[in-house]
Write a protein that holds these residues in place. Structure first.
Motif, PDB file in Angstrom:
ATOM      1  N   VAL A  18       0.844  -1.198   0.000  1.00 30.32           N
ATOM      2  CA  VAL A  18       0.000   0.000   0.000  1.00 30.32           C
ATOM      3  C   VAL A  18       0.881   1.249   0.000  1.00 30.32           C
ATOM      4  O   VAL A  18       0.614   2.208  -0.743  1.00 30.32           O
ATOM      5  CB  VAL A  18      -0.979  -0.005   1.189  1.00 30.32           C
ATOM      6  N   ALA A  19       1.939   1.246   0.786  1.00 31.33           N
ATOM      7  CA  ALA A  19       2.861   2.390   0.812  1.00 31.33           C
ATOM      8  C   ALA A  19       3.498   2.595  -0.559  1.00 31.33           C
ATOM      9  O   ALA A  19       3.649   3.735  -1.016  1.00 31.33           O
ATOM     10  CB  ALA A  19       3.932   2.184   1.880  1.00 31.33           C
ATOM     11  N   ALA A  20       3.848   1.499  -1.229  1.00 30.15           N
ATOM     12  CA  ALA A  20       4.426   1.605  -2.571  1.00 30.15           C
ATOM     13  C   ALA A  20       3.397   2.182  -3.545  1.00 30.15           C
ATOM     14  O   ALA A  20       3.725   3.026  -4.385  1.00 30.15           O
ATOM     15  CB  ALA A  20       4.919   0.244  -3.039  1.00 30.15           C
ATOM     16  N   MET A  21       2.147   1.739  -3.433  1.00 29.08           N
ATOM     17  CA  MET A  21       1.080   2.252  -4.295  1.00 29.08           C
ATOM     18  C   MET A  21       0.914   3.760  -4.091  1.00 29.08           C
ATOM     19  O   MET A  21       0.812   4.515  -5.061  1.00 29.08           O
ATOM     20  CB  MET A  21      -0.223   1.515  -3.986  1.00 29.08           C
ATOM     21  N   LEU A  22       0.904   4.196  -2.837  1.00 28.63           N
ATOM     22  CA  LEU A  22       0.736   5.617  -2.539  1.00 28.63           C
ATOM     23  C   LEU A  22       1.935   6.450  -2.989  1.00 28.63           C
ATOM     24  O   LEU A  22       1.842   7.670  -3.073  1.00 28.63           O
ATOM     25  CB  LEU A  22       0.489   5.817  -1.040  1.00 28.63           C
ATOM     26  N   SER A  23       3.055   5.788  -3.295  1.00 29.88           N
ATOM     27  CA  SER A  23       4.272   6.455  -3.765  1.00 29.88           C
ATOM     28  C   SER A  23       4.367   6.469  -5.287  1.00 29.88           C
ATOM     29  O   SER A  23       5.326   6.998  -5.841  1.00 29.88           O
ATOM     30  CB  SER A  23       5.509   5.736  -3.206  1.00 29.88           C
ATOM     31  N   ASP A  24       3.389   5.875  -5.950  1.00 28.99           N
ATOM     32  CA  ASP A  24       3.414   5.689  -7.400  1.00 28.99           C
ATOM     33  C   ASP A  24       2.606   6.795  -8.090  1.00 28.99           C
ATOM     34  O   ASP A  24       1.391   6.895  -7.900  1.00 28.99           O
ATOM     35  CB  ASP A  24       2.834   4.309  -7.728  1.00 28.99           C
ATOM     36  N   LYS A  25       3.281   7.597  -8.897  1.00 26.83           N
ATOM     37  CA  LYS A  25       2.612   8.697  -9.601  1.00 26.83           C
ATOM     38  C   LYS A  25       1.493   8.177 -10.490  1.00 26.83           C
ATOM     39  O   LYS A  25       0.420   8.790 -10.577  1.00 26.83           O
ATOM     40  CB  LYS A  25       3.618   9.498 -10.420  1.00 26.83           C
ATOM     41  N   ALA A  26       1.692   7.048 -11.140  1.00 30.14           N
ATOM     42  CA  ALA A  26       0.661   6.499 -12.027  1.00 30.14           C
ATOM     43  C   ALA A  26      -0.612   6.171 -11.238  1.00 30.14           C
ATOM     44  O   ALA A  26      -1.728   6.393 -11.731  1.00 30.14           O
ATOM     45  CB  ALA A  26       1.181   5.258 -12.746  1.00 30.14           C
ATOM     46  N   PHE A  27      -0.470   5.655 -10.008  1.00 29.00           N
ATOM     47  CA  PHE A  27      -1.641   5.393  -9.178  1.00 29.00           C
ATOM     48  C   PHE A  27      -2.353   6.694  -8.842  1.00 29.00           C
ATOM     49  O   PHE A  27      -3.572   6.806  -8.968  1.00 29.00           O
ATOM     50  CB  PHE A  27      -1.263   4.662  -7.883  1.00 29.00           C
ATOM     51  N   ARG A  28      -1.600   7.700  -8.412  1.00 29.38           N
ATOM     52  CA  ARG A  28      -2.216   8.978  -8.030  1.00 29.38           C
ATOM     53  C   ARG A  28      -2.918   9.616  -9.233  1.00 29.38           C
ATOM     54  O   ARG A  28      -3.994  10.201  -9.097  1.00 29.38           O
ATOM     55  CB  ARG A  28      -1.170   9.927  -7.440  1.00 29.38           C
ATOM     56  N   ASP A  29      -2.313   9.501 -10.427  1.00 31.32           N
ATOM     57  CA  ASP A  29      -2.968   9.995 -11.641  1.00 31.32           C
ATOM     58  C   ASP A  29      -4.287   9.249 -11.871  1.00 31.32           C
ATOM     59  O   ASP A  29      -5.305   9.857 -12.203  1.00 31.32           O
ATOM     60  CB  ASP A  29      -2.067   9.810 -12.867  1.00 31.32           C
ATOM     61  N   GLN A  30      -4.275   7.925 -11.701  1.00 30.56           N
ATOM     62  CA  GLN A  30      -5.474   7.126 -11.920  1.00 30.56           C
ATOM     63  C   GLN A  30      -6.595   7.505 -10.946  1.00 30.56           C
ATOM     64  O   GLN A  30      -7.763   7.554 -11.315  1.00 30.56           O
ATOM     65  CB  GLN A  30      -5.168   5.632 -11.813  1.00 30.56           C
ATOM     66  N   VAL A  31      -6.231   7.792  -9.706  1.00 30.93           N
ATOM     67  CA  VAL A  31      -7.227   8.231  -8.720  1.00 30.93           C
ATOM     68  C   VAL A  31      -7.910   9.511  -9.218  1.00 30.93           C
ATOM     69  O   VAL A  31      -9.139   9.625  -9.172  1.00 30.93           O
ATOM     70  CB  VAL A  31      -6.589   8.453  -7.329  1.00 30.93           C
ATOM     71  N   ARG A 152     -11.628   2.377  -3.958  1.00 27.48           N
ATOM     72  CA  ARG A 152     -11.995   1.481  -5.076  1.00 27.48           C
ATOM     73  C   ARG A 152     -10.836   1.376  -6.067  1.00 27.48           C
ATOM     74  O   ARG A 152     -10.479   0.288  -6.526  1.00 27.48           O
ATOM     75  CB  ARG A 152     -13.248   1.981  -5.774  1.00 27.48           C
ATOM     76  N   THR A 153     -10.251   2.534  -6.401  1.00 25.27           N
ATOM     77  CA  THR A 153      -9.120   2.550  -7.335  1.00 25.27           C
ATOM     78  C   THR A 153      -7.946   1.769  -6.754  1.00 25.27           C
ATOM     79  O   THR A 153      -7.309   0.982  -7.463  1.00 25.27           O
ATOM     80  CB  THR A 153      -8.707   4.006  -7.652  1.00 25.27           C
ATOM     81  N   GLY A 154      -7.668   1.956  -5.474  1.00 25.15           N
ATOM     82  CA  GLY A 154      -6.552   1.259  -4.836  1.00 25.15           C
ATOM     83  C   GLY A 154      -6.750  -0.247  -4.779  1.00 25.15           C
ATOM     84  O   GLY A 154      -5.814  -1.012  -5.026  1.00 25.15           O
ATOM     85  N   ARG A 155      -7.955  -0.686  -4.493  1.00 24.22           N
ATOM     86  CA  ARG A 155      -8.236  -2.136  -4.443  1.00 24.22           C
ATOM     87  C   ARG A 155      -8.016  -2.760  -5.827  1.00 24.22           C
ATOM     88  O   ARG A 155      -7.406  -3.822  -5.947  1.00 24.22           O
ATOM     89  CB  ARG A 155      -9.654  -2.396  -3.960  1.00 24.22           C
ATOM     90  N   ALA A 156      -8.502  -2.076  -6.859  1.00 21.87           N
ATOM     91  CA  ALA A 156      -8.305  -2.572  -8.226  1.00 21.87           C
ATOM     92  C   ALA A 156      -6.817  -2.550  -8.592  1.00 21.87           C
ATOM     93  O   ALA A 156      -6.307  -3.487  -9.219  1.00 21.87           O
ATOM     94  CB  ALA A 156      -9.114  -1.728  -9.206  1.00 21.87           C
ATOM     95  N   TRP A 157      -6.126  -1.509  -8.180  1.00 22.36           N
ATOM     96  CA  TRP A 157      -4.693  -1.363  -8.477  1.00 22.36           C
ATOM     97  C   TRP A 157      -3.895  -2.518  -7.863  1.00 22.36           C
ATOM     98  O   TRP A 157      -3.044  -3.126  -8.512  1.00 22.36           O
ATOM     99  CB  TRP A 157      -4.210  -0.014  -7.935  1.00 22.36           C
ATOM    100  N   LEU A 158      -4.172  -2.816  -6.612  1.00 17.62           N
ATOM    101  CA  LEU A 158      -3.426  -3.869  -5.908  1.00 17.62           C
ATOM    102  C   LEU A 158      -3.806  -5.266  -6.399  1.00 17.62           C
ATOM    103  O   LEU A 158      -3.006  -6.203  -6.232  1.00 17.62           O
ATOM    104  CB  LEU A 158      -3.674  -3.751  -4.394  1.00 17.62           C
ATOM    105  N   ALA A 159      -4.971  -5.416  -6.971  1.00 20.60           N
ATOM    106  CA  ALA A 159      -5.424  -6.726  -7.458  1.00 20.60           C
ATOM    107  C   ALA A 159      -4.835  -7.076  -8.826  1.00 20.60           C
ATOM    108  O   ALA A 159      -4.951  -8.209  -9.285  1.00 20.60           O
ATOM    109  CB  ALA A 159      -6.952  -6.752  -7.536  1.00 20.60           C
ATOM    110  N   ARG A 160      -4.168  -6.134  -9.468  1.00 19.92           N
ATOM    111  CA  ARG A 160      -3.624  -6.377 -10.821  1.00 19.92           C
ATOM    112  C   ARG A 160      -2.509  -7.382 -10.796  1.00 19.92           C
ATOM    113  O   ARG A 160      -1.831  -7.616  -9.876  1.00 19.92           O
ATOM    114  CB  ARG A 160      -3.077  -5.092 -11.446  1.00 19.92           C
TER     115      ARG A 160
END
Length: 160
Positions: A18-31, A152-160
């Motif tokens: 989760v910390a890595a996801m929150l550090s990822d610009k692509a994730f933040r853009d997707q949110v 919702r975006t984070g759950r989908a992101w981590l499930a990839r």
């Protein structure tokens, strides 16, 4: 006097993921895309262990009551700054440039049995006589909606 909100986001993943996801610009853009912002920019300095995140987004204000429209306009720009001193604790400061209000608080990640919760606590302050409290409540509701979208975006992101 401020309005306090607290919201818990849950992820079926270890805190490190989760910390890595929150550090990822692509994730933040997707949110921001999933929140249907009109426009946005994301900058992240640092990495998983310590980072500064700044998200500037323009959001439509459709559906905002008339008394608040004068405050926010047809669209509103929001600047969200996060200062993460560790992978699991971030200080949050949100402003609406040119408007008399702010949100200040924290995001804390905790893990138990491979499930991570992100607890977001924010104090919302709007310094407008008579209607400030109503606007704080409105902003709190919109913020909860935004956090649910991010979850919702984070759950989908981590499930990839």
């Amino acid at each position: 006097m401020a309005t306090r909100i607290e919201h818990v986001l849950t992820y079926d993943a270890p805190a490190a993921d989760v910390a890595a996801m929150l550090s990822d610009k692509a994730f933040r853009d997707q949110v921001c895309v999933d929140m249907r912002t009109v426009s946005h920019s994301v900058s992240i300095e640092g990495g998983v262990d310590a980072k500064k995140v700044v998200i500037e987004m323009e959001q439509p204000t459709e559906g905002v009551p008339g008394f608040a429209k004068k405050f926010v306009g047809a669209t509103t720009t929001i600047v969200q700054s996060e200062d993460w001193k560790s992978p699991t604790h971030g200080d949050i400061h949100v402003t609406i440039p040119g408007k008399p209000g702010e949100m200040v608080g924290t995001a804390v990640l905790t893990e138990a049995d491979g499930v991570t919760t992100e607890t977001v606590k924010l104090d919302i302050t709007v310094r407008i006589p008579l209607v400030g409290g109503k606007i704080e409540d409105l902003i709190g509701g919109l913020l909860i909606k935004a956090l649910k979208s991010e979850n919702r975006t984070g759950r989908a992101w981590l499930a990839r």
